[in-house]
Design a protein around this motif. Structure first.
Motif, PDB file in Angstrom:
ATOM      1  N   TRP A 122      -3.040  30.802 -19.541  1.00  0.00           N
ATOM      2  CA  TRP A 122      -3.513  31.435 -18.309  1.00  0.00           C
ATOM      3  C   TRP A 122      -4.972  31.088 -18.044  1.00  0.00           C
ATOM      4  O   TRP A 122      -5.379  30.894 -16.894  1.00  0.00           O
ATOM      5  CB  TRP A 122      -3.314  32.940 -18.406  1.00  0.00           C
ATOM      6  CG  TRP A 122      -3.196  33.647 -17.099  1.00  0.00           C
ATOM      7  CD1 TRP A 122      -4.047  34.576 -16.580  1.00  0.00           C
ATOM      8  CD2 TRP A 122      -2.146  33.502 -16.130  1.00  0.00           C
ATOM      9  NE1 TRP A 122      -3.607  35.012 -15.360  1.00  0.00           N
ATOM     10  CE2 TRP A 122      -2.430  34.380 -15.059  1.00  0.00           C
ATOM     11  CE3 TRP A 122      -0.992  32.728 -16.070  1.00  0.00           C
ATOM     12  CZ2 TRP A 122      -1.613  34.490 -13.935  1.00  0.00           C
ATOM     13  CZ3 TRP A 122      -0.177  32.834 -14.954  1.00  0.00           C
ATOM     14  CH2 TRP A 122      -0.488  33.710 -13.906  1.00  0.00           C
ATOM     15  N   LYS A 123      -5.780  30.984 -19.098  1.00  0.00           N
ATOM     16  CA  LYS A 123      -7.201  30.675 -18.946  1.00  0.00           C
ATOM     17  C   LYS A 123      -7.425  29.223 -18.488  1.00  0.00           C
ATOM     18  O   LYS A 123      -8.525  28.872 -18.054  1.00  0.00           O
ATOM     19  CB  LYS A 123      -7.944  30.917 -20.263  1.00  0.00           C
ATOM     20  CG  LYS A 123      -7.530  30.009 -21.395  1.00  0.00           C
ATOM     21  CD  LYS A 123      -8.296  30.330 -22.656  1.00  0.00           C
ATOM     22  CE  LYS A 123      -7.865  29.427 -23.821  1.00  0.00           C
ATOM     23  NZ  LYS A 123      -8.158  28.019 -23.569  1.00  0.00           N
ATOM     24  N   ASP A 124      -6.383  28.396 -18.595  1.00  0.00           N
ATOM     25  CA  ASP A 124      -6.488  26.999 -18.155  1.00  0.00           C
ATOM     26  C   ASP A 124      -6.210  26.836 -16.666  1.00  0.00           C
ATOM     27  O   ASP A 124      -6.283  25.717 -16.142  1.00  0.00           O
ATOM     28  CB  ASP A 124      -5.500  26.127 -18.928  1.00  0.00           C
ATOM     29  CG  ASP A 124      -5.758  26.144 -20.427  1.00  0.00           C
ATOM     30  OD1 ASP A 124      -6.938  26.201 -20.818  1.00  0.00           O
ATOM     31  OD2 ASP A 124      -4.776  26.102 -21.199  1.00  0.00           O
ATOM     32  N   GLU A 126      -6.638  28.043 -12.486  1.00  0.00           N
ATOM     33  CA  GLU A 126      -7.576  28.560 -11.487  1.00  0.00           C
ATOM     34  C   GLU A 126      -6.793  29.252 -10.381  1.00  0.00           C
ATOM     35  O   GLU A 126      -5.714  28.791  -9.990  1.00  0.00           O
ATOM     36  CB  GLU A 126      -8.395  27.414 -10.906  1.00  0.00           C
ATOM     37  CG  GLU A 126      -9.525  27.846  -9.993  1.00  0.00           C
ATOM     38  CD  GLU A 126     -10.658  28.503 -10.757  1.00  0.00           C
ATOM     39  OE1 GLU A 126     -11.370  29.326 -10.154  1.00  0.00           O
ATOM     40  OE2 GLU A 126     -10.839  28.209 -11.955  1.00  0.00           O
ATOM     41  N   ALA A 167      -1.703  36.716 -19.129  1.00  0.00           N
ATOM     42  CA  ALA A 167      -2.905  36.322 -19.862  1.00  0.00           C
ATOM     43  C   ALA A 167      -2.706  36.442 -21.370  1.00  0.00           C
ATOM     44  O   ALA A 167      -3.443  35.827 -22.148  1.00  0.00           O
ATOM     45  CB  ALA A 167      -4.084  37.180 -19.417  1.00  0.00           C
ATOM     46  N   THR A 195      -7.892  24.587 -14.164  1.00  0.00           N
ATOM     47  CA  THR A 195      -9.314  24.893 -14.060  1.00  0.00           C
ATOM     48  C   THR A 195     -10.145  23.626 -14.003  1.00  0.00           C
ATOM     49  O   THR A 195     -11.148  23.556 -13.280  1.00  0.00           O
ATOM     50  CB  THR A 195      -9.752  25.756 -15.258  1.00  0.00           C
ATOM     51  OG1 THR A 195      -8.992  26.970 -15.267  1.00  0.00           O
ATOM     52  CG2 THR A 195     -11.221  26.112 -15.173  1.00  0.00           C
TER      53      THR A 195
END
Length: 217
Positions: A122-124, A126, A167, A195
């Motif tokens: 999820w952090k990858d 945007e 996440a 991202t």
């Protein structure tokens, strides 16, 4: 609860479908061409609808699908060429449904880097807006290819955050659930933006699925 949420999605889907039917009928009466209007043969209509959907996908940043494989109606594999992103789609048909023809199903998406095999977390991703929706890292659009009035009409727009905590995923798997209006053929589009590509157009992977009647599962 989940039942009320599914009922609200069903009501919104029917309102959206009724609105699009009214627009296409009005266009037909005025002699205007639009996707789904029965001005010529059904074959011409289906071809025009398919072309319109391709134009839509390209306007969203490019539909770069290397392969779409429908495996036994349950698992779909696809690969997106930009950065070699692989998507695996697993379809699990569920029991229940709000109507006699509804086919509830859980769609599980797995996103990974094709070269390294590492999951796309999820952090990858945007956030970005899609077709009137608020920004989300992933947008999932569902199109009914067997709709008798407008083949290819959109019947669902979903986001993984509505069904859990994406996440927390450590394997790149994300789930959504949807009450499909009937059995048959659908197209599912998964749009995302990495991202590392912030500011660029989102990418879209389109995969076909085929659902059985819930009485046959």
């Amino acid at each position: 609860d989940g039942r009320r949420r599914r009922r609200r999605r069903r009501e919104k889907r029917e309102e959206r479908r009724a609105g699009r039917l009214a627009m296409t009928k009005g266009a037909s009466q005025r002699g205007l061409g639009t996707r789904g209007v029965r001005t010529q043969s059904l074959r011409h209509e289906v071809a025009a609808a398919a072309m319109a959907r391709r134009r839509l996908c390209l306007s969203l940043g490019g539909l770069a699908v290397a392969r779409n494989l429908l495996l036994d109606g349950r698992t779909v594999l696809a690969r997106e060429l930009e950065r070699d992103v692989s998507l695996k789609l697993e379809v699990e048909q569920l029991q229940g449904g709000l109507g006699p023809d509804d086919v509830p199903a859980r769609l599980t998406f797995t996103l990974s880097d094709e070269e390294s095999g590492k999951p796309i977390l999820w952090k990858d991703l945007e956030t970005f807006a899609s077709m009137g929706s608020k920004p989300h890292p992933i947008h999932i659009h569902v199109y009914d290819e067997d709709d008798p009035d407008i083949p290819g009409i959109e019947v669902g727009h979903l986001h993984p955050e509505e069904f859990g905590n994406p996440a927390a995923s450590t394997d790149g798997k994300y789930d959504v659930e949807f009450d499909f209006p009937h059995s048959g053929t659908y197209a599912v589009e998964v749009s995302y933006l990495l991202t590392e590509n912030k500011g660029a157009a989102p990418k879209t992977i389109r995969v076909p699925i085929k659902l059985l009647s819930k009485y046959d599962v």
